[in-house]
Every structure is written in C-alpha cells, then in structure tokens.
Design a protein around this motif. Structure first.
Motif, mmCIF file in Angstrom:
data_model
loop_
_atom_site.group_PDB
_atom_site.id
_atom_site.type_symbol
_atom_site.label_atom_id
_atom_site.label_comp_id
_atom_site.label_asym_id
_atom_site.label_seq_id
_atom_site.Cartn_x
_atom_site.Cartn_y
_atom_site.Cartn_z
ATOM 1 N N GLY A 14 10.338 -34.168 15.836
ATOM 2 C CA GLY A 14 11.308 -33.780 16.855
ATOM 3 C C GLY A 14 10.707 -33.505 18.209
ATOM 4 O O GLY A 14 11.405 -33.557 19.235
ATOM 5 N N ASP A 15 9.408 -33.209 18.270
ATOM 6 C CA ASP A 15 8.728 -32.979 19.541
ATOM 7 C C ASP A 15 8.112 -34.262 20.104
ATOM 8 O O ASP A 15 7.333 -34.211 21.066
ATOM 9 N N LEU A 16 8.420 -35.396 19.452
ATOM 10 C CA LEU A 16 7.927 -36.718 19.855
ATOM 11 C C LEU A 16 6.412 -36.833 19.689
ATOM 12 O O LEU A 16 5.739 -37.567 20.416
ATOM 13 N N SER A 17 5.897 -36.080 18.701
ATOM 14 C CA SER A 17 4.487 -36.217 18.321
ATOM 15 C C SER A 17 4.385 -37.220 17.179
ATOM 16 O O SER A 17 5.299 -37.357 16.364
ATOM 17 N N VAL A 18 3.258 -37.900 17.098
ATOM 18 C CA VAL A 18 3.070 -38.953 16.102
ATOM 19 C C VAL A 18 2.778 -38.326 14.746
ATOM 20 O O VAL A 18 1.817 -37.554 14.594
ATOM 21 N N VAL A 19 3.621 -38.647 13.768
ATOM 22 C CA VAL A 19 3.367 -38.246 12.382
ATOM 23 C C VAL A 19 2.522 -39.308 11.697
ATOM 24 O O VAL A 19 1.586 -39.004 10.963
ATOM 25 N N ALA A 20 2.843 -40.566 11.959
ATOM 26 C CA ALA A 20 2.078 -41.673 11.377
ATOM 27 C C ALA A 20 2.230 -42.890 12.284
ATOM 28 O O ALA A 20 3.252 -43.065 12.954
ATOM 29 N N ALA A 21 1.206 -43.706 12.304
ATOM 30 C CA ALA A 21 1.229 -44.941 13.088
ATOM 31 C C ALA A 21 0.682 -46.068 12.229
ATOM 32 O O ALA A 21 -0.316 -45.883 11.525
ATOM 33 N N SER A 22 1.325 -47.201 12.284
ATOM 34 C CA SER A 22 0.847 -48.346 11.489
ATOM 35 C C SER A 22 -0.443 -48.897 12.096
ATOM 36 O O SER A 22 -0.687 -48.796 13.305
ATOM 37 N N ALA A 36 -4.356 -40.988 16.547
ATOM 38 C CA ALA A 36 -2.923 -41.082 16.792
ATOM 39 C C ALA A 36 -2.125 -39.948 16.164
ATOM 40 O O ALA A 36 -1.313 -39.302 16.857
ATOM 41 N N PRO A 37 -2.296 -39.605 14.874
ATOM 42 C CA PRO A 37 -1.502 -38.528 14.279
ATOM 43 C C PRO A 37 -1.709 -37.204 14.990
ATOM 44 O O PRO A 37 -2.836 -36.792 15.273
ATOM 45 N N GLY A 38 -0.608 -36.544 15.304
ATOM 46 C CA GLY A 38 -0.648 -35.269 16.008
ATOM 47 C C GLY A 38 -0.574 -35.394 17.509
ATOM 48 O O GLY A 38 -0.319 -34.400 18.209
ATOM 49 N N SER A 39 -0.794 -36.576 18.058
ATOM 50 C CA SER A 39 -0.728 -36.768 19.509
ATOM 51 C C SER A 39 0.711 -36.993 19.941
ATOM 52 O O SER A 39 1.503 -37.641 19.234
ATOM 53 N N VAL A 40 1.063 -36.454 21.097
ATOM 54 C CA VAL A 40 2.369 -36.760 21.674
ATOM 55 C C VAL A 40 2.362 -38.241 22.056
ATOM 56 O O VAL A 40 1.342 -38.758 22.541
ATOM 57 N N VAL A 41 3.471 -38.907 21.828
ATOM 58 C CA VAL A 41 3.514 -40.354 22.032
ATOM 59 C C VAL A 41 3.116 -40.737 23.454
ATOM 60 O O VAL A 41 2.493 -41.778 23.679
ATOM 61 N N PHE A 42 3.403 -39.875 24.421
ATOM 62 C CA PHE A 42 3.104 -40.204 25.823
ATOM 63 C C PHE A 42 1.615 -40.096 26.146
ATOM 64 O O PHE A 42 1.166 -40.543 27.203
ATOM 65 N N ALA A 43 0.850 -39.483 25.219
ATOM 66 C CA ALA A 43 -0.590 -39.326 25.442
ATOM 67 C C ALA A 43 -1.393 -40.412 24.740
ATOM 68 O O ALA A 43 -2.631 -40.400 24.815
ATOM 69 N N LEU A 44 -0.738 -41.326 24.079
ATOM 70 C CA LEU A 44 -1.452 -42.384 23.380
ATOM 71 C C LEU A 44 -2.182 -43.281 24.378
ATOM 72 O O LEU A 44 -1.712 -43.495 25.500
#
Length: 339
Positions: A14-22, A36-44
């Motif tokens: 819900g906070d737009l943080s990455v739970v999992a990435a393929s 990637a896991p735990g990072s906010v999507v905008f910080a990728l």
C-alpha cells in the motif's frame, strides 16, 4: 511466482514499496534483484521511475479508486536510452486480509511504436507518390487528347476525322474517370455523382447545342469499389458516345438518360435515348469497337447486355441478376434523384 515470471512484474504494498520483482523486470531495466524488495518503486534504478503521473495513478489504484489499464510513459535511462512502456496495475483482493497489494505489469513497446511510426511514414510517402503519379497521368491524358483533336482538325478524310474524334472523346472520358477516382478519399465511389460528372464531360466535348440535346443521370445512392466504378464508367462512356453519334442525326433534339439501380445482389445500368431508334443491322456486319468494349466489360462484371427498341429511341441495358454478385458492390439506398 512473481520472481519466476517471464513477464516484467512488480508486486507492491500500500505504500508503493516493492514486495517482489520478477527477474525479467530486473533484467530488462538493469536493476539489482537483491536491492528491489523493500525499495519504494520511485527509487528503483537511478530514479528514472520517479514519474509524478505514474505515482498518482498507482496511489489511486492502491486506494481502490481507479485501476491503471494502459498508461504509456517514456522511461529515460542515464545513458540516454529512452524506452516506451505500457503500465498496467490492479489491486489484489485477499479476502479478510487487510494487506494492500498491487500487481504491476510492464510492457516495453518501444520497437512496436517505432514500427508503427515507420509504417505511417511509408504510407504517407506512398500517398505522395500516388498523388504525383495521378498528376502525371492526368497531364499525359490531356496532352494525348489535345494531339488527337488537333490532328482531327487537320486531316481531309471525314472517316479518319471521325475516328480521331472518337479517340479524343474516349481519352477525355478516361481522364474524367481518373480525376474522379483520384479525388475520392474513400475506397467506395458513389455512382450517381460519378456518372453525372462523366456525362457532363462527354456533353461538353460532343454536344454543340445544349438547348437541343441533353444528358440526364438518375439512380439510387449505390456505391461500388473503385475497380468496379472504372468498368461502369467505361460502359457509360461508350454507350453515351454511341447515342450522341447515331440517335440525333442532322442536329435533331433529344435526351439521353443514364440510370443505375441496385437491389440486394443484383443491379441494372441502362443508357437510353429518345432519338431515331435502331437501324436494321446489315447481314454479316461485325460489331463496332464500342459494342465490343461494352460486351467485354459486361462479361467482367458477370452481366448481360440487351439492346431494346424504346419506341422512340433505343435502350441499352447491362444487368446482373445472378446471386453470385461481384465483389465490391455495396448496398443501395433508394433515393430518386435526377441530375
């Protein structure tokens, strides 16, 4: 499941943080799978995912107020490479679980968009070239018609002059057909205005006194493809030329009527006049060039030609009644109008 997916996928909370990435996502966009896991999507990556509109759409999806169906964006890498992406996001429902999860799919459509742009450029180039060809064809036809007319005026033989004038009229009618088709922006051609323009051109070159002789076009609102309209135009040209040459000898007054009607899969094109009528055929006489042209075109259209005594005058009918109608004939809207 997310990690092993062949498609670039992200699972966000819900906070737009990455739970999992393929792995396919990380590989496609040069992201360390471990970071990637735990990072906010905008910080990728190097911050290239920090797009304000994307953030607003994802936040609205997380709150349940919207879903991202196909958001297109440009992803700009630090090396200057720009990729065109299509983003889709939906909120996952877990029953009584209060955890918010977003499934985000990313499609790279860069090559597809380049191919589409290339296709559009090729189509525009083709249209320009076609327009140039049509312009050159029109000019060539006008030159040929002028040469034929000038030659006809110089020759001494009446028979030769007549043949040259016939050739001139045919070339002019073909030029009119070409002009009509070139100006049509649609694939289909409406026959009634098409015939009207064609007959106007023929009348302008062959009728000396328009108070004595006239050509009328009637019919419904039928449309046909460009290929079929060419055949119809040539048939009308030959029949109208023949009527103007033979139906009104000595400047006799009269009218030629061109009519077209279609119903279901059948159609009927007729050219009639109120002139002197048919003369008796000489035994063993061969049909003229105009008759041969009309019969050949009618066979291409799977139609039958009939010549009738209209009393007064002559009526030539070209009709197609077989259920196996030619491809390209469209439905007619019965509109009784005369031009």
């Amino acid at each position: 499941m997310i990690a092993s997916s062949d498609a670039p996928l992200l699972l966000l909370d819900g906070d737009l943080s990455v739970v999992a990435a393929s792995f396919s996502f990380c590989r496609a966009f040069h992201i360390d799978p471990a970071s990637a896991p735990g990072s906010v999507v905008f910080a990728l990556g190097a911050g290239e995912w920090d797009v304000r509109q994307l953030g607003s759409l994802l936040a609205a999806t997380a709150s349940g107020h919207a879903a991202v169906e196909a958001y297109e964006m440009d992803l700009k890498h630090l090396d200057g490479d720009i990729r065109r992406l299509v983003i889709r996001a939906q909120k996952l429902e877990y029953g009584d679980d209060e955890a918010t999860r977003l499934l985000v799919t990313v499609s790279d459509v860069t090559e597809a968009r380049i191919a589409e742009a290339l296709k559009d450029d090729l189509l525009r180039e083709k249209a320009v070239l076609l327009q140039e060809v049509q312009h050159r064809v029109a000019n060539s036809l006008q030159i040929i018609a002028s040469v034929l007319l000038q030659t006809a005026r110089k020759v001494q033989s009446e028979e030769t002059r007549g043949h040259l004038e016939d050739a001139h009229n045919r070339v002019m009618s073909i030029a009119t057909v070409q002009k009509q088709l070139a100006s049509s922006s649609q694939g289909d051609v409406e026959l009634r205005p098409y015939f009207a323009q064609l007959c106007q051109s023929l009348g302008a070159s062959m009728i000396r006194d328009h108070n004595q002789q006239s050509i009328e076009v009637t019919g419904d609102a039928s449309t046909v493809t460009a290929d079929v309209s060419v055949s119809f135009g040539l048939i009308v040209t030959e029949l109208v030329i023949n009527a103007l040459k033979h139906a009104f000898p000595g400047g006799r007054s009269g009218k030629i009527t061109v009519d077209y009607r279609s119903q279901d899969e059948g159609w009927r094109l007729s050219v009639g006049d109120d002139g002197v009528g048919m003369s008796k055929a000489t035994p063993g006489a061969k049909p003229g060039l105009g008759t041969s042209i009309v019969e050949a075109l009618a066979r291409q259209l799977h139609a039958e030609v009939k010549v009738l005594d209209a009393g007064p005058g002559t009526l030539v009918s070209v009709a197609h009644t077989s259920p196996a109608a030619i491809i390209g004939l469209a439905s007619a809207k019965p509109v009784e109008r005369a031009v």
